[in-house]
Design an enzyme around this catalytic site. Structure first.
Site, mmCIF file in Angstrom:
data_model
loop_
_atom_site.group_PDB
_atom_site.id
_atom_site.type_symbol
_atom_site.label_atom_id
_atom_site.label_comp_id
_atom_site.label_asym_id
_atom_site.label_seq_id
_atom_site.Cartn_x
_atom_site.Cartn_y
_atom_site.Cartn_z
ATOM 1 N N TYR A 168 122.579 39.888 59.365
ATOM 2 C CA TYR A 168 121.861 40.836 60.210
ATOM 3 C C TYR A 168 121.622 42.081 59.363
ATOM 4 O O TYR A 168 122.573 42.737 58.940
ATOM 5 C CB TYR A 168 122.701 41.199 61.439
ATOM 6 C CG TYR A 168 122.805 40.090 62.474
ATOM 7 C CD1 TYR A 168 123.699 39.033 62.314
ATOM 8 C CD2 TYR A 168 122.003 40.114 63.609
ATOM 9 C CE1 TYR A 168 123.793 38.016 63.265
ATOM 10 C CE2 TYR A 168 122.092 39.102 64.568
ATOM 11 C CZ TYR A 168 122.984 38.061 64.388
ATOM 12 O OH TYR A 168 123.069 37.067 65.330
ATOM 13 N N LYS A 170 122.764 35.449 72.677
ATOM 14 C CA LYS A 170 123.469 35.130 73.924
ATOM 15 C C LYS A 170 122.665 34.284 74.924
ATOM 16 O O LYS A 170 123.243 33.722 75.857
ATOM 17 C CB LYS A 170 123.885 36.435 74.637
ATOM 18 C CG LYS A 170 125.018 37.167 73.953
ATOM 19 C CD LYS A 170 126.353 36.501 74.224
ATOM 20 C CE LYS A 170 127.429 36.916 73.258
ATOM 21 N NZ LYS A 170 127.703 35.955 72.200
#
Ligand code: FAD
Ligand code: DHB
Length: 390
Positions: free
Chosen positions: A200, A296
């Protein structure tokens, strides 16, 4: 047609619910507007929390997942020209598994069909009706003919743009929503990943994410403007931008290859409460959306239907109503934890246009805090791998 639970949508939520109901001896029919081919090849999420992996394995869907899925014990955060590893397993005892959403969907479809499950693809004009009666009906068209599916309950698993949520009368549901001033451009490339773990990256040019699907296939994302046109992103421009945002530490370079798929996904946070009205139970993207930075979306969809499967089992098996009545409140605890985590990861890692530099300073400070504080890194890690209890 008659069944016990009528399910709208053959994404991870609808298919998993149908599979769980079958294991409890409860009948269902899944109605899907797209073709089987389309849903099996739709490239989306790729990160499974430990709890999702456990659910898939526990219900007989772990064979290919355990063979082809890649267990990751850490992620890398790249910012201000430095790299920091968050050792998730060391901090939490748990891990994530990288396995494409379309592979989960393929495994679920194969399992349902092998068990004689009824999945109706390419149905049109799906209309859930009579939801406030004991005998709802889902009307739809198949091959140009009007058909009816009579059921005891309807499960709305038809994603953000589906029809189920809209079947609830005005004034019943409360919506909580945020949009973001950016989108993600995602690619799938025939290039061996130059990484063992996900990266990331926060840069002044914007966010980038390096992920993978197999030892031969990379999956990468770039923060772009919300109204960006994919036609303005020829392959060479995508690679140049990925290099600029990811090749920020000395001696490291990414691997390039033919781009197999590319698309732009808008970013939003969205929750509708409650997740149930009368005989309609909503799950997955039909009731909540998170920006993808926390990985998620698919995990929440699976967690919702794990609760719903148990709740229907208690109702049909023992006549218990408590789990069905508690479904929305219980599911929303996990939903809101994921909402916060996804918003936090998004806010920490994306470039915000028009800012005077104050937010950028906060972002650097937050990232540095994750990199240097074990408790703060543990907080990121336990949310990322998925909390067993919320
Ligand atoms: P879905 O997978 O959306 O399934 C809903 C199903 O219902 C679909 O098959 C749809 O065709 C069907 N349907 C819709 N309307 C009707 C109707 N009227 N009648 C019948 N069927 C209908 N999450 C991440 O964590 N990382 C990512 O990189 C990521 N990328 C994404 C990219 C895109 C373009 C999208 C839309 C989502 C992405 N997500 C990502 C989120 C993640 O994929 C979702 O959270 C997940 O798919 C939710 O599963 P679901 O079963 O609830 O919904
Ligand atoms: C992937 C997608 C995500 O949204 C994320 O946070 C990590 C990985 C992926 O598609 O691999």
């Amino acid at each position: 047609m008659r069944t016990q639970v009528g399910i709208v949508g053959a994404g991870p939520a609808g298919l998993m619910l149908s599979h769980l109901l079958h294991l409890h001896g409860i009948e269902s029919v899944v109605l899907e507007c797209r073709s089987r081919e389309y849903v099996e090849h739709r490239v989306r999420a790729g990160v499974l929390e430990q709890g999702s992996v456990d659910l898939l394995c526990r219900t007989g869907l772990g064979e290919r997942l355990q063979r082809e899925g890649m267990r990751h014990e850490g992620i890398e955060l790249r910012f201000d020209g430095e790299s920091h590893r968050v050792p998730m397993t060391e901090l939490t005892g748990r891990a994530i598994t990288v396995y494409g959403q379309q592979e989960v969907v393929k495994d679920l479809i194969a399992a349902r069909l092998a068990a004689g499950g009824r999945l109706l693809f390419e149905v049109d004009d799906v209309r859930p009706e009579g939801l406030d009666t004991d005998s709802p009906v889902i009307r739809f068209r198949r091959d140009g003919r009007e058909e009816e599916l009579h059921c005891d309950f309807v499960a709305g698993c038809d994603g953000f743009h589906g029809v189920s949520r809209a079947a609830v009368p005005a004034g019943v549901l409360t919506t909580y929503e945020r949009t973001y001033p950016f989108a993600w451009l995602g690619i799938l490339a025939a290039a061996p990943p130059a990484v063992d773990e996900l990266i990331y990256a926060r840069t002044e040019r914007g966010f980038a994410l390096y992920s993978l699907r197999s030892p031969e296939i990379s999956r990468l994302y770039l923060q772009v403007a919300p109204d960006e046109d994919i036609a303005d992103w020829p392959d060479e421009r995508i690679w140049a931008e990925l290099r600029a945002r990811l090749e920020t530490v000395p001696g490291w370079s990414l691997n390039e290859g033919p781009i197999l798929e590319k698309g732009i996904t808008p970013m939003r946070s969205f929750v509708v409460e409650p997740m149930q009205w009368q005989r309609l139970y909503l799950a997955g993207d039909a009731v909540h959306i998170v920006p993808p930075t926390g990985a998620k979306g698919m995990n929440l969809a699976l967690a919702d239907v794990a609760l719903l499967g148990d709740a229907f089992a208690a109702w049909y098996g023992e006549g218990r109503t408590d789990l069905l009545e508690g479904y929305s409140a219980t599911a929303l605890r996990r939903v809101w934890r994921a909402q916060h985590f996804s918003w936090w990861m998004t806010s920490m890692l994306h470039r915000l246009d028009g800012q005077d530099g104050y937010e950028a300073k906060l972002q650097s400070s937050t990232l540095r805090y994750v990199a240097t504080s074990r408790p703060y890194a543990t907080s990121l890690a336990e949310n990322y791998v998925g909390l067993p209890e919320v």
